[in-house]
Design a protein around this motif. Structure first.
Motif, PDB file in Angstrom:
ATOM      1  N   ALA A 225       1.130   4.375   6.304  1.00 19.95           N
ATOM      2  CA  ALA A 225       0.067   4.952   7.143  1.00 19.95           C
ATOM      3  C   ALA A 225       0.146   6.477   7.095  1.00 19.95           C
ATOM      4  O   ALA A 225       0.506   7.138   8.079  1.00 19.95           O
ATOM      5  N   ILE A 226      -0.147   7.026   5.911  1.00 23.66           N
ATOM      6  CA  ILE A 226      -0.147   8.484   5.750  1.00 23.66           C
ATOM      7  C   ILE A 226      -1.520   8.908   5.250  1.00 23.66           C
ATOM      8  O   ILE A 226      -2.291   8.083   4.749  1.00 23.66           O
ATOM      9  N   THR A 227      -1.811  10.191   5.373  1.00 27.70           N
ATOM     10  CA  THR A 227      -3.074  10.715   4.848  1.00 27.70           C
ATOM     11  C   THR A 227      -2.764  11.622   3.658  1.00 27.70           C
ATOM     12  O   THR A 227      -2.098  12.652   3.839  1.00 27.70           O
ATOM     13  N   PRO A 228      -3.198  11.223   2.453  1.00 25.47           N
ATOM     14  CA  PRO A 228      -2.935  12.099   1.300  1.00 25.47           C
ATOM     15  C   PRO A 228      -3.888  13.284   1.323  1.00 25.47           C
ATOM     16  O   PRO A 228      -5.058  13.125   1.672  1.00 25.47           O
ATOM     17  N   VAL A 229      -3.386  14.460   0.977  1.00 28.37           N
ATOM     18  CA  VAL A 229      -4.282  15.624   0.888  1.00 28.37           C
ATOM     19  C   VAL A 229      -4.064  16.304  -0.462  1.00 28.37           C
ATOM     20  O   VAL A 229      -2.942  16.354  -0.969  1.00 28.37           O
ATOM     21  N   ASP A 230      -5.158  16.794  -1.030  1.00 27.23           N
ATOM     22  CA  ASP A 230      -5.115  17.352  -2.381  1.00 27.23           C
ATOM     23  C   ASP A 230      -4.224  18.583  -2.501  1.00 27.23           C
ATOM     24  O   ASP A 230      -3.449  18.708  -3.441  1.00 27.23           O
ATOM     25  N   THR A 231      -4.374  19.499  -1.534  1.00 28.10           N
ATOM     26  CA  THR A 231      -3.547  20.716  -1.592  1.00 28.10           C
ATOM     27  C   THR A 231      -3.050  21.028  -0.189  1.00 28.10           C
ATOM     28  O   THR A 231      -3.690  20.648   0.799  1.00 28.10           O
ATOM     29  N   HIS A 232      -1.938  21.752  -0.113  1.00 26.39           N
ATOM     30  CA  HIS A 232      -1.418  22.062   1.236  1.00 26.39           C
ATOM     31  C   HIS A 232      -2.336  23.037   1.973  1.00 26.39           C
ATOM     32  O   HIS A 232      -2.365  23.061   3.187  1.00 26.39           O
ATOM     33  N   GLY A 233      -3.117  23.832   1.205  1.00 31.94           N
ATOM     34  CA  GLY A 233      -4.006  24.822   1.821  1.00 31.94           C
ATOM     35  C   GLY A 233      -4.919  24.218   2.876  1.00 31.94           C
ATOM     36  O   GLY A 233      -5.203  24.850   3.898  1.00 31.94           O
ATOM     37  N   ALA A 234      -5.333  22.965   2.661  1.00 35.37           N
ATOM     38  CA  ALA A 234      -6.307  22.350   3.566  1.00 35.37           C
ATOM     39  C   ALA A 234      -5.728  22.062   4.947  1.00 35.37           C
ATOM     40  O   ALA A 234      -6.444  22.086   5.949  1.00 35.37           O
ATOM     41  N   ILE A 235      -4.438  21.774   5.041  1.00 30.93           N
ATOM     42  CA  ILE A 235      -3.858  21.274   6.299  1.00 30.93           C
ATOM     43  C   ILE A 235      -2.797  22.207   6.882  1.00 30.93           C
ATOM     44  O   ILE A 235      -2.546  22.200   8.088  1.00 30.93           O
ATOM     45  N   ALA A 236      -2.181  23.024   6.017  1.00 27.15           N
ATOM     46  CA  ALA A 236      -1.006  23.799   6.457  1.00 27.15           C
ATOM     47  C   ALA A 236      -1.286  24.635   7.699  1.00 27.15           C
ATOM     48  O   ALA A 236      -0.420  24.790   8.559  1.00 27.15           O
ATOM     49  N   ALA A 237      -2.499  25.182   7.820  1.00 33.62           N
ATOM     50  CA  ALA A 237      -2.792  26.066   8.951  1.00 33.62           C
ATOM     51  C   ALA A 237      -2.876  25.296  10.264  1.00 33.62           C
ATOM     52  O   ALA A 237      -2.623  25.850  11.330  1.00 33.62           O
ATOM     53  N   LYS A 238      -3.204  23.992  10.189  1.00 38.70           N
ATOM     54  CA  LYS A 238      -3.375  23.260  11.455  1.00 38.70           C
ATOM     55  C   LYS A 238      -2.253  22.262  11.788  1.00 38.70           C
ATOM     56  O   LYS A 238      -2.155  21.813  12.923  1.00 38.70           O
ATOM     57  N   ALA A 239      -1.387  21.963  10.809  1.00 45.14           N
ATOM     58  CA  ALA A 239      -0.286  21.037  11.113  1.00 45.14           C
ATOM     59  C   ALA A 239       0.752  21.760  11.979  1.00 45.14           C
ATOM     60  O   ALA A 239       0.878  22.974  11.926  1.00 45.14           O
ATOM     61  N   ASP A 240       1.492  20.992  12.799  1.00 47.66           N
ATOM     62  CA  ASP A 240       2.518  21.609  13.651  1.00 47.66           C
ATOM     63  C   ASP A 240       3.838  21.794  12.909  1.00 47.66           C
ATOM     64  O   ASP A 240       4.609  22.685  13.217  1.00 47.66           O
ATOM     65  N   VAL A 241       4.092  20.877  11.961  1.00 50.90           N
ATOM     66  CA  VAL A 241       5.343  20.943  11.198  1.00 50.90           C
ATOM     67  C   VAL A 241       5.015  20.877   9.715  1.00 50.90           C
ATOM     68  O   VAL A 241       4.216  20.026   9.285  1.00 50.90           O
ATOM     69  N   LEU A 242       5.608  21.777   8.938  1.00 51.32           N
ATOM     70  CA  LEU A 242       5.444  21.740   7.480  1.00 51.32           C
ATOM     71  C   LEU A 242       6.808  21.396   6.901  1.00 51.32           C
ATOM     72  O   LEU A 242       7.779  22.136   7.116  1.00 51.32           O
ATOM     73  N   LEU A 243       6.905  20.264   6.213  1.00 53.46           N
ATOM     74  CA  LEU A 243       8.201  19.848   5.679  1.00 53.46           C
ATOM     75  C   LEU A 243       8.182  19.981   4.158  1.00 53.46           C
ATOM     76  O   LEU A 243       7.402  19.298   3.477  1.00 53.46           O
ATOM     77  N   LEU A 244       8.995  20.888   3.643  1.00 49.29           N
ATOM     78  CA  LEU A 244       9.020  21.140   2.202  1.00 49.29           C
ATOM     79  C   LEU A 244       9.991  20.165   1.539  1.00 49.29           C
ATOM     80  O   LEU A 244      11.205  20.262   1.743  1.00 49.29           O
TER      81      LEU A 244
END
Ligand SMILES: NC(=O)c1ccc[n+]([C@@H]2O[C@H](COP(=O)([O-])OP(=O)(O)OC[C@H]3O[C@@H](n4cnc5c(N)ncnc54)[C@H](OP(=O)(O)O)[C@@H]3O)[C@@H](O)[C@H]2O)c1
Length: 266
Positions: free
Chosen positions: A50-69
């Motif tokens: 149950a995950i949402t795939p995203v094409d690039t991090h640019g689309a979500i990085a600004a709004k996610a609370d945690v970025l896990l590299l």
């Protein structure tokens, strides 16, 4: 509830988000996953979890609370410089060997919350021992999220960044030494005419039994001495290991890992 974006969709990312999804109480309401090129892999993961795939991090990085590299250490420089202009209070975590919070803080805006989790391959089966450290700007709520991530893949120990650099050899790399040990014992067992399956079974069960004995809390010396009758056959084996400088060999192997990692950092 917070959301999390995984940048990198390899084995470690999968181990962590599958661990999170197994938790009875979900710490994240959305799990986004992206990678660099392998979009087929993203599609497969989205079918299984149950995950949402995203094409690039640019689309979500600004709004996610945690970025896990969860990508190779070598990709961090480029990705952190792309993320830097998007940082507005997100927590940045890396699971990469050799990259501590201070390395990330140096590349991100002043005040960025950064943390480091150093798991091992047993994360895939939920039994990693993960070392973790926090940077200077991590809020208590963010620390709790890091701990939830750590516990989703096994057990954890909070240490200083420098201690993690030193101990990665023992928790992260030494499993490879254990598998090498198992491999050599399997080879010897095979040389006595048993099948592959029997050799695997004997060595695996011996190791699992030894781990169970360690889990009783008894110190390794005591357990070693229980097997070793003075003047007996096992003692002859231990003397042979000592003559071959077993402890110095291990020490050199651990230092080789740490030195190699240190040279890469400098
Ligand atoms: N595996 C372990 O047991 C383990 C243990 C401790 C720590 N780690 C750390 O975990 C990290 C990931 O390891 P892994 O075993 O999961 O590796 P992996 O299976 O090879 O996966 C690496 C992932 O990183 C992605 N990636 C590479 N460059 C990228 C970039 N510039 N932007 C976005 N994504 C990028 C790859 O995407 P593409 O496939 O599209 O290129 C792939 O999804 C490493 O830093 C490693 O040191 C792993």
């Amino acid at each position: 509830m917070p959301s999390i974006l995984f940048i990198g969709a390899g084995r470690m990312a999968e181990a962590i988000f599958s661990g999170l999804l197994r938790q009875p109480k979900q710490p994240f309401d959305s799990i986004y996953v992206t990678n660099r090129t392998n979009k087929e892999r993203l599609g497969e993961l989205a079918q299984r979890y149950a995950i949402t795939p995203v094409d690039t991090h640019g689309a979500i990085a600004a709004k996610a609370d945690v970025l896990l590299l969860a990508m190779p250490p070598s990709a961090h420089g480029e990705v952190l410089s792309e993320l830097a202009p998007m940082i507005r209070g997100q927590l940045i975590i890396t699971v990469a060997a050799g990259i501590g919070p201070s390395d990330m803080e140096a590349q991100l805006p002043e005040g960025t919350a950064a943390a480091w989790i150093m798991p091992n391959t047993a994360a895939q089966v939920g039994t990693s021992i993960s070392l973790y450290a926090f940077g200077k700007n991590v809020a208590e709520k963010q620390k709790l999220l890091v701990k939830e991530i750590v516990h989703a893949i096994g057990a954890g120990e909070e240490l200083s960044e420098e201690q993690i650099h030193d101990l990665t050899a023992i928790t992260g790399s030494a499993p490879a030494f254990v598998y090498e040990f198992a491999l050599q014992l399997e080879k010897m067992a095979l040389s006595y005419g048993i099948t592959d399956k029997q050799a695997r079974h004997l060595v695996k069960t011996m190791l699992a039994g030894s781990v169970k004995m360690l889990e009783t809390g008894a110190p390794p010396q005591e357990l070693r001495d229980q097997v070793t009758t003075p003047g007996g056959a096992t003692e002859a084996g231990l003397v042979s290991l000592g003559n071959d400088h077993f402890s110095a060999m291990l020490e050199r192997a651990v230092h080789a890992v740490t030195d190699h990692a240190k040279n890469k950092r400098n």
